[in-house]
Scaffold this motif. Sequence first.
Motif, PDB file in Angstrom:
ATOM      1  N   ASN A   1      39.092  39.772  26.162  1.00  0.00           N
ATOM      2  CA  ASN A   1      38.928  40.422  27.462  1.00  0.00           C
ATOM      3  C   ASN A   1      39.642  39.671  28.589  1.00  0.00           C
ATOM      4  O   ASN A   1      39.252  39.741  29.729  1.00  0.00           O
ATOM      5  N   ARG A   2      40.703  38.933  28.249  1.00  0.00           N
ATOM      6  CA  ARG A   2      41.477  38.240  29.277  1.00  0.00           C
ATOM      7  C   ARG A   2      42.948  38.598  29.198  1.00  0.00           C
ATOM      8  O   ARG A   2      43.510  38.659  28.114  1.00  0.00           O
ATOM      9  N   ILE A   3      43.539  38.720  30.356  1.00  0.00           N
ATOM     10  CA  ILE A   3      44.988  38.910  30.429  1.00  0.00           C
ATOM     11  C   ILE A   3      45.612  37.540  30.656  1.00  0.00           C
ATOM     12  O   ILE A   3      45.172  36.792  31.532  1.00  0.00           O
ATOM     13  N   ASP A   4      46.627  37.233  29.863  1.00  0.00           N
ATOM     14  CA  ASP A   4      47.275  35.927  29.971  1.00  0.00           C
ATOM     15  C   ASP A   4      48.588  36.097  30.734  1.00  0.00           C
ATOM     16  O   ASP A   4      49.585  36.563  30.181  1.00  0.00           O
ATOM     17  N   LEU A   5      48.558  35.693  32.008  1.00  0.00           N
ATOM     18  CA  LEU A   5      49.741  35.959  32.842  1.00  0.00           C
ATOM     19  C   LEU A   5      50.943  35.094  32.456  1.00  0.00           C
ATOM     20  O   LEU A   5      52.072  35.411  32.819  1.00  0.00           O
ATOM     21  N   ALA A   6      50.696  34.003  31.721  1.00  0.00           N
ATOM     22  CA  ALA A   6      51.831  33.175  31.286  1.00  0.00           C
ATOM     23  C   ALA A   6      52.777  33.984  30.405  1.00  0.00           C
ATOM     24  O   ALA A   6      53.971  33.692  30.325  1.00  0.00           O
TER      25      ALA A   6
ATOM     26  N   LEU B   1      39.857  48.803  40.801  1.00  0.00           N
ATOM     27  CA  LEU B   1      40.984  47.874  40.603  1.00  0.00           C
ATOM     28  C   LEU B   1      41.918  47.954  41.805  1.00  0.00           C
ATOM     29  O   LEU B   1      42.009  48.990  42.459  1.00  0.00           O
TER      30      LEU B   1
ATOM     31  N   ARG C   1      51.488  47.731  45.139  1.00  0.00           N
ATOM     32  CA  ARG C   1      52.520  48.429  45.914  1.00  0.00           C
ATOM     33  C   ARG C   1      53.772  48.631  45.070  1.00  0.00           C
ATOM     34  O   ARG C   1      54.338  49.703  45.015  1.00  0.00           O
TER      35      ARG C   1
ATOM     36  N   LEU D   1      56.803  45.695  34.664  1.00  0.00           N
ATOM     37  CA  LEU D   1      55.803  44.646  34.482  1.00  0.00           C
ATOM     38  C   LEU D   1      54.527  44.960  35.254  1.00  0.00           C
ATOM     39  O   LEU D   1      53.414  44.808  34.727  1.00  0.00           O
TER      40      LEU D   1
ATOM     41  N   LEU E   1      40.927  46.472  30.411  1.00  0.00           N
ATOM     42  CA  LEU E   1      39.783  45.550  30.562  1.00  0.00           C
ATOM     43  C   LEU E   1      38.587  46.289  31.150  1.00  0.00           C
ATOM     44  O   LEU E   1      37.441  46.097  30.727  1.00  0.00           O
TER      45      LEU E   1
ATOM     46  N   GLU F   1      58.704  36.994  39.245  1.00  0.00           N
ATOM     47  CA  GLU F   1      57.895  38.039  38.651  1.00  0.00           C
ATOM     48  C   GLU F   1      56.486  37.935  39.208  1.00  0.00           C
ATOM     49  O   GLU F   1      56.134  36.956  39.835  1.00  0.00           O
ATOM     50  N   LEU F   2      55.704  38.929  38.974  1.00  0.00           N
ATOM     51  CA  LEU F   2      54.314  38.924  39.427  1.00  0.00           C
ATOM     52  C   LEU F   2      54.226  38.685  40.930  1.00  0.00           C
ATOM     53  O   LEU F   2      53.360  37.977  41.424  1.00  0.00           O
ATOM     54  N   ILE F   3      55.168  39.321  41.646  1.00  0.00           N
ATOM     55  CA  ILE F   3      55.259  39.100  43.085  1.00  0.00           C
ATOM     56  C   ILE F   3      53.976  39.538  43.788  1.00  0.00           C
ATOM     57  O   ILE F   3      53.544  38.922  44.762  1.00  0.00           O
ATOM     58  N   GLU F   4      53.327  40.579  43.251  1.00  0.00           N
ATOM     59  CA  GLU F   4      52.086  41.054  43.874  1.00  0.00           C
ATOM     60  C   GLU F   4      51.027  39.959  43.876  1.00  0.00           C
ATOM     61  O   GLU F   4      50.300  39.770  44.835  1.00  0.00           O
ATOM     62  N   ILE F   5      50.951  39.262  42.752  1.00  0.00           N
ATOM     63  CA  ILE F   5      49.925  38.230  42.622  1.00  0.00           C
ATOM     64  C   ILE F   5      50.291  37.023  43.480  1.00  0.00           C
ATOM     65  O   ILE F   5      49.452  36.446  44.167  1.00  0.00           O
TER      66      ILE F   5
ATOM     67  N   GLU G   1      51.969  37.057  46.248  1.00  0.00           N
ATOM     68  CA  GLU G   1      51.716  37.364  47.662  1.00  0.00           C
ATOM     69  C   GLU G   1      50.228  37.340  47.979  1.00  0.00           C
ATOM     70  O   GLU G   1      49.819  36.915  49.055  1.00  0.00           O
TER      71      GLU G   1
ATOM     72  N   PRO H   1      51.221  32.070  39.591  1.00  0.00           N
ATOM     73  CA  PRO H   1      50.703  33.251  38.890  1.00  0.00           C
ATOM     74  C   PRO H   1      50.712  33.094  37.369  1.00  0.00           C
ATOM     75  O   PRO H   1      49.794  33.564  36.690  1.00  0.00           O
ATOM     76  N   ARG H   2      51.694  32.406  36.835  1.00  0.00           N
ATOM     77  CA  ARG H   2      51.785  32.281  35.373  1.00  0.00           C
ATOM     78  C   ARG H   2      50.697  31.375  34.808  1.00  0.00           C
ATOM     79  O   ARG H   2      50.494  31.344  33.596  1.00  0.00           O
TER      80      ARG H   2
ATOM     81  N   LEU I   1      47.602  31.722  35.554  1.00  0.00           N
ATOM     82  CA  LEU I   1      46.329  32.431  35.676  1.00  0.00           C
ATOM     83  C   LEU I   1      46.053  33.328  34.488  1.00  0.00           C
ATOM     84  O   LEU I   1      46.972  33.766  33.795  1.00  0.00           O
ATOM     85  N   THR I   2      44.762  33.579  34.281  1.00  0.00           N
ATOM     86  CA  THR I   2      44.382  34.690  33.422  1.00  0.00           C
ATOM     87  C   THR I   2      43.569  35.643  34.289  1.00  0.00           C
ATOM     88  O   THR I   2      43.123  35.285  35.383  1.00  0.00           O
ATOM     89  N   ILE I   3      43.418  36.861  33.785  1.00  0.00           N
ATOM     90  CA  ILE I   3      42.711  37.880  34.561  1.00  0.00           C
ATOM     91  C   ILE I   3      41.491  38.338  33.774  1.00  0.00           C
ATOM     92  O   ILE I   3      41.565  38.522  32.563  1.00  0.00           O
ATOM     93  N   ARG I   4      40.376  38.493  34.493  1.00  0.00           N
ATOM     94  CA  ARG I   4      39.189  39.060  33.864  1.00  0.00           C
ATOM     95  C   ARG I   4      38.602  40.142  34.739  1.00  0.00           C
ATOM     96  O   ARG I   4      38.784  40.144  35.951  1.00  0.00           O
TER      97      ARG I   4
ATOM     98  N   ARG J   1      39.796  38.967  43.153  1.00  0.00           N
ATOM     99  CA  ARG J   1      40.940  39.798  43.525  1.00  0.00           C
ATOM    100  C   ARG J   1      40.463  41.126  44.081  1.00  0.00           C
ATOM    101  O   ARG J   1      41.047  41.692  44.974  1.00  0.00           O
TER     102      ARG J   1
ATOM    103  N   LEU K   1      37.515  42.273  39.756  1.00  0.00           N
ATOM    104  CA  LEU K   1      38.645  41.720  39.020  1.00  0.00           C
ATOM    105  C   LEU K   1      38.878  40.293  39.526  1.00  0.00           C
ATOM    106  O   LEU K   1      38.899  40.058  40.735  1.00  0.00           O
TER     107      LEU K   1
ATOM    108  N   TYR L   1      41.060  36.456  39.189  1.00  0.00           N
ATOM    109  CA  TYR L   1      42.111  35.588  38.669  1.00  0.00           C
ATOM    110  C   TYR L   1      41.454  34.248  38.341  1.00  0.00           C
ATOM    111  O   TYR L   1      40.730  33.690  39.167  1.00  0.00           O
TER     112      TYR L   1
END
Lengths: 230, 622
Positions: free
Chosen positions: A72-77, A189, A193, A198, A209, B4-8, B10, B30-31, B33-36, B58, B103, B105
């Motif tokens: 249940n986690r997104i790995d942004l790396a 959520l 913008r 991606l 999730l 990348e991940l410009i939204e995060i 900002e 941003p890289r 981080l993980t998201i839950r 978030r 949500l 980070y």
Amino acid sequence: MLERLFSLDYRRRRLAAKVPAGPLRDYLETPFVARKADCRQLEYVALDLETTGLDPKKDAIISFGWVLLRGNRIDLASASHRLVRQHGAIPEASAVIHQITDDAAAAGADLATVMAELLPLLAGKVLIAHHARIELGFLNTACEQLYGGGFLIPTVDTQRIAQQWFERRNRSYRPGELRLGNLRNRYNLPRYRAHDALVDALAAAELFLAQLAEREGNHPLPLKDLMLRP
Amino acid sequence: MEVELIEIREFLASHPPFDQLSDEALDHLPRELTIRYLRRGTPFPPQDAGQNCLYIVRKGAIELRNPNDELVAKYAEGDVYASACLPHDPAHTLSGTAVEDSLFYLLPCDRLQTLRDADSAFNDYFTQSISTRLRRAREILQDTPRSGGNLMTVEVRALIGRSPVTAPPTTTIQEAAQLMTRERVSALLITDERLLVGIITDRDLRSRCIAQGISCTQPVTAIMTRTLHKVTPDTPAFEALINMTRYNIHHLPVVDSGGVQGIISTTDLIRYQSANAIYSVGSVRKCQSVAELVQASAELPELQVQLVAAGASAYQLGQAISAVTDAITRRLLELGEAQFGPAPVPYVWVAGGSQGRREQTVHSDQDNALLLSDDYQPEAHGSYFTQLAQFVTDGLNACGFVNCPGGIMASNPQWRQPWRVWRQYFDDWIMRVDRKAAMLATNFIDMRAIYGDEMLHARLHAEVLRQAKENKIFLAYMATNALSTRPPLGFFRNFVLIGEGDHANSFDLKLRGILPVINLARIYALSAGIPEINTVERLKAAADAHSLSQEGADNLEDAFEFIGTLRARHQAQQIKQGIAPDNYVTPEELTPLERNHLKDAFGAISDLQTALAQRYQTGRFY
């Protein structure tokens, strides 16, 4: 039609036997996740493609965006965005939507390079996409053209999950309600913008999730309950 | 490199503490981080958290509650929950719940540590010590002058224009005048060896020599001023200016252990832009009528605007405005005495409230009283003091110090009494022991002598202090009153979180932030017999007397100054916009960082309130 009677993993083994050596065969040699596996323990790749049109036979992939999920986690790396080098001009209409110009696309990588990077990542994982038919169709065509064989993967389609949610409750819905942005709104959520492959892949991953969290309880949730019927 | 991940990125860049990070660190963050996603009603942090992480909200909201199930904090978009990464954080005892679908980070604690190690500004946010954070907050707020004028920081030595012109006491008046003319100075310092013994000014030559018909062959000692106000070279220029306003003097000798270093004049000070207003208001002594005083006091709002622009602290502002109000009050009493004749018996005019504590802002009403000598005979003297009190309170009202809603004014016969009656009042308040008596005593304990026979007040104040210090039950009632207003818990989105489920669009900085500290400081002072009236001075003295821990005193002072400076700035903005200044601040007016600092300030106040409640067991007195 007969194909549908066979399990996805059986079809994987059959396809692997036919496909010439290469990235696709390597990919197909990894077993698929079992249909009974618990959704909360799996690894996923949320994928979005931007394309020049909707027909995989005629149109081309402009860009890929993907991000990995563990349970249940997104790995942004793992978040990745790849532009694909175009042979021929991008139709004006899709350039406007995706804000990708010919110049930017010309700087991209070959489709084969991106596919060779993506396929190993997908091995043993589940695909997440919103309205997955597009992603599956374009990946299938890309594999046929590049590797001489079709593409298969266990998939959860966030749009299909939403649709089932409405149908199970006998609730009528307008087609617009199944759009990614509107569904995200329902789950509180954030509104994004930008719209590149991606961001949309991430948007679908977050929506998944939320859909996963909506299934109450800690008991295992078998993949087949959420999986797109092949 | 394409970010990348410009939204995060900002999102992080617009929220503390990540807004402190360099562009490069933000590009990479941003890289990490993980998201839950947690559904409403889910425990927070989630039970399957595994690795310890910092959580950034978030979207959505979480609530934290203490073991008694009382709401302690509420976090929303952009708020950061770092307790899992801070081993000594008291929030560990709190239990949390997502109260909306949320949500997050997540940043692993070890990655957070790497960022903290690399960036000290970022690290400050996570400093365990609330003291350090408060200190920094106060410094940041007060060290950012918004326009020119650095009277707050410049020292007097920088303003000394030339070496002092001095003459020995044997100099004749005529020789002194010749020397002053030759040197083109308006004041001459009289020194005996290196010791400063007096000063004469142009005005002294006119009013004390020529007007009095004193021969100019007399020595200067015949007309010089002997009781001298002087400052050391390291005195802040601002303090010098306040002294000059307070004592209505235009020349101030600068002296150190090596003798006279020079002299500064109001002209030297008003070269600094920020001094214009204080100078013009400072000239209240020259006003010949209430109308002229009204005109002079109309400059007070502009004084606050200029002082705030120059980066003045709440303390400095309070000193400045109160000095001007004192001067206006004195001038009104002088005008009153001129109109009604000299007072038949000695008296002292005392001011309470923010003026008494020297904490005034332009938005202050009047609190005052008259303390008369015991020679006072109501039949013989009553009408005189009735007239005088009415004249002065009306004058103050006309000058913008509106009548006290509680009627605590010298025009009220109850508060215009001879010494022995005041003594009985205090006896009653202190011995009667109930909340109302303690509240009345509170008003009058903060009184300060403004004009007249200061000894009358000093004697009363000393006795009251001795009596209050010994009466623990009285102090307990004072403490109960002091604890009746608690600071807000913090902020939630654009609301102020006051208490259980209670949100407000704006809040009263004075009621919720400033008064609680004033009340705490008063009790610490009274319980140790400390005579100071000013809140900051009370806190310092209380720490010296061990009535309060040094850390507690520092935290309260920083909280008080931070909140007070925010209030002064808020009012200055209102004045500039032509709105009547008030104490109501909306969260939108504050930067995210200021909100965090305010939350720290509220926390510091709340902690000491809790400690006080335990010390006096105030629960028994409700």
